[in-house]
Design a protein around this motif. Structure first.
Motif, PDB file in Angstrom:
ATOM      1  N   SER A 103     -37.233 -84.315 -74.898  1.00 49.54           N
ATOM      2  CA  SER A 103     -36.407 -83.294 -74.253  1.00 49.54           C
ATOM      3  C   SER A 103     -35.297 -82.808 -75.178  1.00 49.54           C
ATOM      4  N   PRO A 104     -34.974 -81.497 -75.112  1.00 45.64           N
ATOM      5  CA  PRO A 104     -33.792 -81.008 -75.807  1.00 45.64           C
ATOM      6  C   PRO A 104     -32.561 -81.733 -75.281  1.00 45.64           C
ATOM      7  N   PRO A 105     -31.568 -82.032 -76.099  1.00 43.15           N
ATOM      8  CA  PRO A 105     -31.448 -81.644 -77.510  1.00 43.15           C
ATOM      9  C   PRO A 105     -32.096 -82.617 -78.486  1.00 43.15           C
ATOM     10  N   HIS A 106     -33.135 -83.331 -78.065  1.00 36.91           N
ATOM     11  CA  HIS A 106     -33.915 -84.214 -78.954  1.00 36.91           C
ATOM     12  C   HIS A 106     -33.022 -85.267 -79.631  1.00 36.91           C
TER      13      HIS A 106
ATOM     14  N   GLN B 155     -41.019 -77.300 -66.994  1.00 36.26           N
ATOM     15  CA  GLN B 155     -41.293 -77.763 -65.631  1.00 36.26           C
ATOM     16  C   GLN B 155     -40.229 -78.731 -65.131  1.00 36.26           C
ATOM     17  N   GLY B 156     -39.252 -79.039 -65.973  1.00 38.75           N
ATOM     18  CA  GLY B 156     -38.163 -79.912 -65.549  1.00 38.75           C
ATOM     19  C   GLY B 156     -38.427 -81.383 -65.746  1.00 38.75           C
ATOM     20  N   ILE B 157     -39.430 -81.721 -66.569  1.00 36.73           N
ATOM     21  CA  ILE B 157     -39.755 -83.124 -66.818  1.00 36.73           C
ATOM     22  C   ILE B 157     -38.879 -83.644 -67.952  1.00 36.73           C
ATOM     23  N   ALA B 158     -38.124 -84.687 -67.689  1.00 41.20           N
ATOM     24  CA  ALA B 158     -37.325 -85.322 -68.745  1.00 41.20           C
ATOM     25  C   ALA B 158     -38.271 -86.144 -69.618  1.00 41.20           C
ATOM     26  N   MET B 159     -38.326 -85.795 -70.900  1.00 43.73           N
ATOM     27  CA  MET B 159     -39.328 -86.372 -71.803  1.00 43.73           C
ATOM     28  C   MET B 159     -38.675 -87.297 -72.824  1.00 43.73           C
TER      29      MET B 159
ATOM     30  N   GLU C 218     -47.444 -77.897 -75.487  1.00 44.44           N
ATOM     31  CA  GLU C 218     -47.644 -78.638 -74.235  1.00 44.44           C
ATOM     32  C   GLU C 218     -46.346 -79.357 -73.839  1.00 44.44           C
ATOM     33  N   ALA C 219     -45.667 -79.936 -74.825  1.00 44.43           N
ATOM     34  CA  ALA C 219     -44.393 -80.608 -74.541  1.00 44.43           C
ATOM     35  C   ALA C 219     -43.356 -79.612 -74.049  1.00 44.43           C
ATOM     36  N   GLU C 220     -43.317 -78.444 -74.668  1.00 47.18           N
ATOM     37  CA  GLU C 220     -42.349 -77.423 -74.263  1.00 47.18           C
ATOM     38  C   GLU C 220     -42.628 -76.932 -72.846  1.00 47.18           C
TER      39      GLU C 220
ATOM     40  N   CYS D 216     -31.862 -93.957 -67.093  1.00 49.61           N
ATOM     41  CA  CYS D 216     -30.844 -93.912 -66.042  1.00 49.61           C
ATOM     42  C   CYS D 216     -30.153 -92.557 -65.994  1.00 49.61           C
ATOM     43  N   ASN D 217     -30.001 -91.954 -67.164  1.00 50.55           N
ATOM     44  CA  ASN D 217     -29.271 -90.686 -67.248  1.00 50.55           C
ATOM     45  C   ASN D 217     -30.205 -89.492 -67.460  1.00 50.55           C
ATOM     46  N   ALA D 218     -31.498 -89.696 -67.202  1.00 52.28           N
ATOM     47  CA  ALA D 218     -32.459 -88.616 -67.428  1.00 52.28           C
ATOM     48  C   ALA D 218     -32.166 -87.427 -66.527  1.00 52.28           C
ATOM     49  N   ARG D 219     -32.160 -86.257 -67.115  1.00 50.92           N
ATOM     50  CA  ARG D 219     -31.944 -85.016 -66.390  1.00 50.92           C
ATOM     51  C   ARG D 219     -32.984 -83.997 -66.825  1.00 50.92           C
ATOM     52  N   PRO D 220     -33.311 -83.023 -65.975  1.00 55.89           N
ATOM     53  CA  PRO D 220     -34.238 -81.972 -66.396  1.00 55.89           C
ATOM     54  C   PRO D 220     -33.719 -81.278 -67.641  1.00 55.89           C
ATOM     55  N   PRO D 221     -34.604 -80.912 -68.569  1.00 56.37           N
ATOM     56  CA  PRO D 221     -34.159 -80.232 -69.794  1.00 56.37           C
ATOM     57  C   PRO D 221     -33.428 -78.928 -69.495  1.00 56.37           C
ATOM     58  N   PRO D 222     -32.466 -78.559 -70.336  1.00 59.09           N
ATOM     59  CA  PRO D 222     -31.751 -77.290 -70.150  1.00 59.09           C
ATOM     60  C   PRO D 222     -32.727 -76.116 -70.127  1.00 59.09           C
ATOM     61  N   GLY D 223     -32.496 -75.192 -69.199  1.00 59.96           N
ATOM     62  CA  GLY D 223     -33.338 -74.004 -69.116  1.00 59.96           C
ATOM     63  C   GLY D 223     -34.653 -74.215 -68.394  1.00 59.96           C
ATOM     64  N   SER D 224     -34.852 -75.413 -67.808  1.00 63.34           N
ATOM     65  CA  SER D 224     -36.107 -75.687 -67.116  1.00 63.34           C
ATOM     66  C   SER D 224     -36.088 -75.064 -65.728  1.00 63.34           C
ATOM     67  N   ALA D 225     -37.246 -75.163 -65.054  1.00 59.56           N
ATOM     68  CA  ALA D 225     -37.357 -74.611 -63.715  1.00 59.56           C
ATOM     69  C   ALA D 225     -36.527 -75.392 -62.718  1.00 59.56           C
ATOM     70  N   VAL D 226     -36.149 -76.623 -63.061  1.00 60.57           N
ATOM     71  CA  VAL D 226     -35.319 -77.473 -62.208  1.00 60.57           C
ATOM     72  C   VAL D 226     -33.931 -77.525 -62.810  1.00 60.57           C
ATOM     73  N   SER D 227     -32.940 -77.121 -62.032  1.00 66.83           N
ATOM     74  CA  SER D 227     -31.570 -77.138 -62.533  1.00 66.83           C
ATOM     75  C   SER D 227     -31.042 -78.553 -62.564  1.00 66.83           C
ATOM     76  N   PRO D 228     -30.410 -78.980 -63.685  1.00 64.29           N
ATOM     77  CA  PRO D 228     -29.819 -80.328 -63.749  1.00 64.29           C
ATOM     78  C   PRO D 228     -28.801 -80.586 -62.652  1.00 64.29           C
ATOM     79  N   THR D 229     -28.110 -79.525 -62.209  1.00 66.99           N
ATOM     80  CA  THR D 229     -27.087 -79.697 -61.187  1.00 66.99           C
ATOM     81  C   THR D 229     -27.689 -79.928 -59.817  1.00 66.99           C
ATOM     82  N   SER D 230     -28.963 -79.529 -59.635  1.00 68.04           N
ATOM     83  CA  SER D 230     -29.593 -79.709 -58.335  1.00 68.04           C
ATOM     84  C   SER D 230     -30.497 -80.925 -58.291  1.00 68.04           C
ATOM     85  N   ALA D 231     -30.627 -81.608 -59.441  1.00 68.49           N
ATOM     86  CA  ALA D 231     -31.499 -82.781 -59.505  1.00 68.49           C
ATOM     87  C   ALA D 231     -30.856 -83.945 -58.770  1.00 68.49           C
ATOM     88  N   THR D 232     -31.702 -84.835 -58.293  1.00 67.61           N
ATOM     89  CA  THR D 232     -31.198 -86.030 -57.609  1.00 67.61           C
ATOM     90  C   THR D 232     -30.358 -86.865 -58.571  1.00 67.61           C
ATOM     91  N   PRO D 233     -29.117 -87.207 -58.224  1.00 72.26           N
ATOM     92  CA  PRO D 233     -28.261 -87.960 -59.130  1.00 72.26           C
ATOM     93  C   PRO D 233     -28.732 -89.381 -59.291  1.00 72.26           C
TER      94      PRO D 233
END
Length: 236
Positions: free
Chosen positions: A189-192, A166-170, A159-161, A219-236
């Motif tokens: 979130s990876p890299p844990h 889905q791009g949720i920073a966990m 479930e966490a994976e 403050c620095n939360a980003r979508p996990p690598p390989g998620s459906a949401v690209s970290p580069t396209s996430a709101t800064p």
């Protein structure tokens, strides 16, 4: 050194420290959709009848540091035990005082530990447009547990994976020595990374001490690598 000069220097140093802290806090207050996933199983209050209240106070301490509003941070809360309930949705409150009062009133359940169900509720119910999830705004979840999965334990990490995909920073927080550290780490979130996405506290009296660390980490939360949401396209 002259007494007046000493006082002036102390005043200036204090102002600089306050300004620096305020600037750091302001830089952290970008808009995010934030969901807390809280363990309300029997072991919480069995150890100390104040533990559940201390957990809610911990949540409110983090909320107090954020700017709450329809265009700022929105907060949802999932309470999990045998039953899983969304007590507060992302679009339930736009006023900080009302939100914090609602959090303080969330009742304790005291049954079994259903971490998988809590994460499922978070990713499939909370983070939906119907309940206030906003496009282009980072999705962040903070999962807290004081033990190990009892209900569908084999589903907790999957479930966490799925939430990661889905791009949720966990962020995961394990409280007491009774947690399964591998499970707590796997939820994050990876890299844990310890003290970045994974935190541990000895007991609920100490969990309040990491509230500022959690705030800073989000403050620095980003979508996990390989998620459906690209970290580069996430709101800064």
């Amino acid at each position: 050194m002259d007494y007046k000069l000493t006082v002036l220097c102390a005043f200036i140093a204090g102002c600089l420290l306050f300004t620096s802290a305020s600037a750091a806090r302001d830089s952290c207050n970008r808009a995010i959709d934030l969901v807390f996933v809280l363990d309300s199983s029997g072991s919480i209050n069995n150890a100390n009848p104040r533990n559940w209240q201390q957990l809610l106070e911990f949540v409110n301490k983090i909320v107090s540091m954020r700017t709450i509003g329809s265009n700022d941070t929105r907060v949802g809360v999932v309470r999990y035990s045998t039953d899983v309930v969304s007590w507060i949705y992302l679009n339930s409150y736009d006023n900080k005082n009302d939100l914090m009062n609602a959090i303080a009133r969330i009742p304790y359940d005291g049954k079994s530990t259903n971490i998988a169900g809590g994460i499922l509720q978070m990713r499939s119910v909370q983070f939906t447009a119907a309940h206030g999830d906003r496009p282009g705004v980072p999705n962040v979840a903070i999962v807290v547990t004081d033990g190990v999965s009892i209900i569908r334990p084999e589903c907790t990490i999957p479930e966490a994976e799925q939430a990661h995909k889905q791009g949720i920073a966990m962020f995961s927080i394990g409280v007491t020595s009774k947690v399964d550290s591998a499970e707590v780490i796997g939820i994050s979130s990876p890299p844990h990374t310890p003290n970045t996405y994974v935190f541990f506290a000895q007991d609920f009296r100490n969990v309040d001490n990491i509230a500022t660390k959690i705030f800073n980490a989000t403050c620095n939360a980003r979508p996990p690598p390989g998620s459906a949401v690209s970290p580069t396209s996430a709101t800064p």
